[in-house]
Enzyme design. Structure first.
Site, PDB file in Angstrom:
ATOM      1  N   CYS A  98      10.956  -7.345 -27.496  1.00 57.27           N
ATOM      2  CA  CYS A  98      11.416  -6.901 -28.816  1.00 57.27           C
ATOM      3  C   CYS A  98      11.302  -5.390 -28.953  1.00 57.27           C
ATOM      4  CB  CYS A  98      10.596  -7.589 -29.908  1.00 57.27           C
ATOM      5  SG  CYS A  98      11.125  -7.157 -31.582  1.00 57.27           S
TER       6      CYS A  98
ATOM      7  N   CYS B   1       5.697  -2.776 -36.463  1.00 63.46           N
ATOM      8  CA  CYS B   1       5.210  -4.134 -36.250  1.00 63.46           C
ATOM      9  C   CYS B   1       3.862  -4.085 -35.558  1.00 63.46           C
ATOM     10  CB  CYS B   1       6.195  -4.939 -35.404  1.00 63.46           C
ATOM     11  SG  CYS B   1       5.793  -6.700 -35.277  1.00 63.46           S
TER      12      CYS B   1
ATOM     13  N   CYS C 118       5.396  -8.088 -28.772  1.00 62.00           N
ATOM     14  CA  CYS C 118       6.246  -8.994 -27.986  1.00 62.00           C
ATOM     15  C   CYS C 118       7.061  -8.170 -27.000  1.00 62.00           C
ATOM     16  CB  CYS C 118       7.157  -9.798 -28.913  1.00 62.00           C
ATOM     17  SG  CYS C 118       6.244 -10.810 -30.108  1.00 62.00           S
TER      18      CYS C 118
ATOM     19  N   CYS D  97      19.511  -9.303 -32.658  1.00 64.31           N
ATOM     20  CA  CYS D  97      18.142  -9.811 -32.703  1.00 64.31           C
ATOM     21  C   CYS D  97      17.274  -9.110 -31.675  1.00 64.31           C
ATOM     22  CB  CYS D  97      18.171 -11.315 -32.438  1.00 64.31           C
ATOM     23  SG  CYS D  97      16.559 -12.106 -32.478  1.00 64.31           S
TER      24      CYS D  97
ATOM     25  N   CYS E  93      19.475  -9.997 -42.952  1.00 62.20           N
ATOM     26  CA  CYS E  93      18.226  -9.962 -42.184  1.00 62.20           C
ATOM     27  C   CYS E  93      17.391  -8.809 -42.718  1.00 62.20           C
ATOM     28  CB  CYS E  93      18.542  -9.773 -40.702  1.00 62.20           C
ATOM     29  SG  CYS E  93      17.082  -9.670 -39.638  1.00 62.20           S
TER      30      CYS E  93
ATOM     31  N   GLU F 203      15.055  -1.003 -41.108  1.00 55.34           N
ATOM     32  CA  GLU F 203      16.460  -1.385 -40.936  1.00 55.34           C
ATOM     33  C   GLU F 203      16.698  -2.784 -41.500  1.00 55.34           C
ATOM     34  OE1 GLU F 203      17.744   1.418 -37.181  1.00 55.34           O
ATOM     35  OE2 GLU F 203      17.239  -0.662 -36.743  1.00 55.34           O
TER      36      GLU F 203
END
Length: 393
Positions: free
Chosen positions: A142, A135, A139, A370, A128, A115
């Site tokens: 996230c 990933c 975290c 975010c 962005c 994305e």
């Protein structure tokens, strides 16, 4: 909040087998483009000129058809078309938020999806972009971190996100008209804050950003590009030397105990090691200051004591602190701090002499804010129970 999140392992990147067929020129640095042209028959004495011509057509004017490159001979254009391609990732879905934010679902080689988010503002437009499919970090706040790492993006797939956004915005200038001639650029800034940890895909990120910064192409200043890292300490000095862009750090805590839980990479490179690397960065890269990103999590990292510790920790580092109200997602193990608490935290930092803007959430209605990015296919594939299990609930 679980304290059993694994320490992120170093990622060993296995070179991908190149697809058969025409060679894609998108993502090749100038040196690699020159070598590629020579290897396919361009006379060496002509190679530098040909690189300059082809580079401008691809990255300044956004041209994808070799036959439209009118300052090349017809015979040479035909040779290029037979041997090479100019290909970028495909937009398979676009969502537009009520606030104007655009989220693109982008398909890359192998059918994988990432994305990309475009955020329009009055005086700028920020893109962005993602650097990995999924990933490798875990975290806890996230959404992307609940998706397993599939692979690194190539340099072409990274810069291709910039190119497809310019396509969608209609921002490629006509030949003979410079970028910005008709007013501020719609896409004026790049932030490497999408899916993935950029410093675990360093070479491809570096090459893509070199292309973005090249003055005869997309031509963005290094001050218009911000790379966000969770703290891959050995790569920070390389970023200063080989990219030289602005740096943002996903900091989010003021003690190792809390940061170990929120950002598990801290178990490998703790706050002290990270800050030592950051102190050298602005001078080495000619950047003005480091941006510390700090997501505000209710009753986790948002106390007055946290604010005061943060000020002490970053003392001596040219810095600003972006306070990010937590953007919730299904199964998230945290809550957003109360607004009065966020304002109190910001006030303590501001009075200590640091800029402490509170980031306005953008694109929450389309899961583009975010920490919310996650490819649609992965989101559909996993149930809420799966997500809760992965986040330790």
């Amino acid at each position: 909040m679980t304290d059993t999140a694994p320490i992120t392992q170093d990622v060993l990147t296995i070179p991908r087998k190149l697809p058969e067929g025409p060679v894609n020129l998108v993502g090749l640095t100038r040196d690699r483009l020159r070598d590629t042209l020579i290897a396919h028959g361009t006379p060496e004495r002509q190679a530098k000129m040909r690189v300059n011509q082809i580079w401008q057509w691809i990255y300044q004017w956004g041209v994808r058809d070799f036959h439209a490159m009118t300052n090349l001979s017809k015979a040479y254009r035909a040779e290029l078309a037979d041997t090479f391609t100019i290909a970028i990732p495909e937009i398979v879905d676009k969502q537009v938020s009520a606030d104007g934010t655009r989220k693109y679902l982008v398909r890359i080689a192998g059918g994988h999806e990432v994305e990309t988010v475009y955020i329009p503002e009055e005086d700028r437009g920020t893109l962005c972009i993602s650097s990995q499919v999924g990933c490798t970090l875990t975290c806890s706040f996230c959404h992307t971190g609940t998706q397993k790492l599939v692979r690194n993006l190539t340099a072409g797939e990274i810069i291709g996100q910039v190119m497809l956004a310019r396509d969608d915005l209609g921002e490629w200038p006509q030949p003979g008209v410079g970028s910005g001639t008709d007013g501020p650029r719609l896409l004026s800034n790049i932030v490497l804050m999408g899916m993935g940890e950029p410093l675990y895909n360093f070479d491809n990120v570096r090459d893509a950003m070199k292309i973005a910064m090249d003055g005869e192409g997309i031509a963005l200043s290094h001050r218009r590009i911000t790379l966000s890292t969770s703290g891959i300490v050995p790569e920070i000095a390389k970023t200063a030397e080989e990219i030289g862009c602005m740096l943002a750090v996903s900091f989010h805590a003021t003690t190792d105990e809390v940061r170990n839980k929120l950002v598990p990479i801290n178990k490998k490179w703790n706050i002290e090691a990270l800050l030592d690397a950051l102190r050298a960065y602005p001078k080495a890269s000619n950047s003005e200051r480091i941006t510390f990103e700090y997501v505000m999590l209710k009753d986790v990292n948002d106390s007055d004591e946290d604010a005061r510790r943060l000020v002490q920790l970053i003392k001596g580092i040219p810095a600003k602190i972006n306070l990010i109200p937590f953007n919730e997602w299904p199964g998230a193990p945290h809550e957003r701090s109360d607004w009065t608490r966020i304002e109190r935290f910001a006030d303590i930092i501001y009075k200590a002499g640091y800029a402490s803007p509170i980031r306005t959430p953008r694109g929450e209605d389309i899961m583009a804010a975010c920490g919310q990015l996650k490819s649609a296919t992965e989101r559909e594939r996993k149930s809420r129970k799966d997500i809760e299990a992965e986040t330790g609930l």
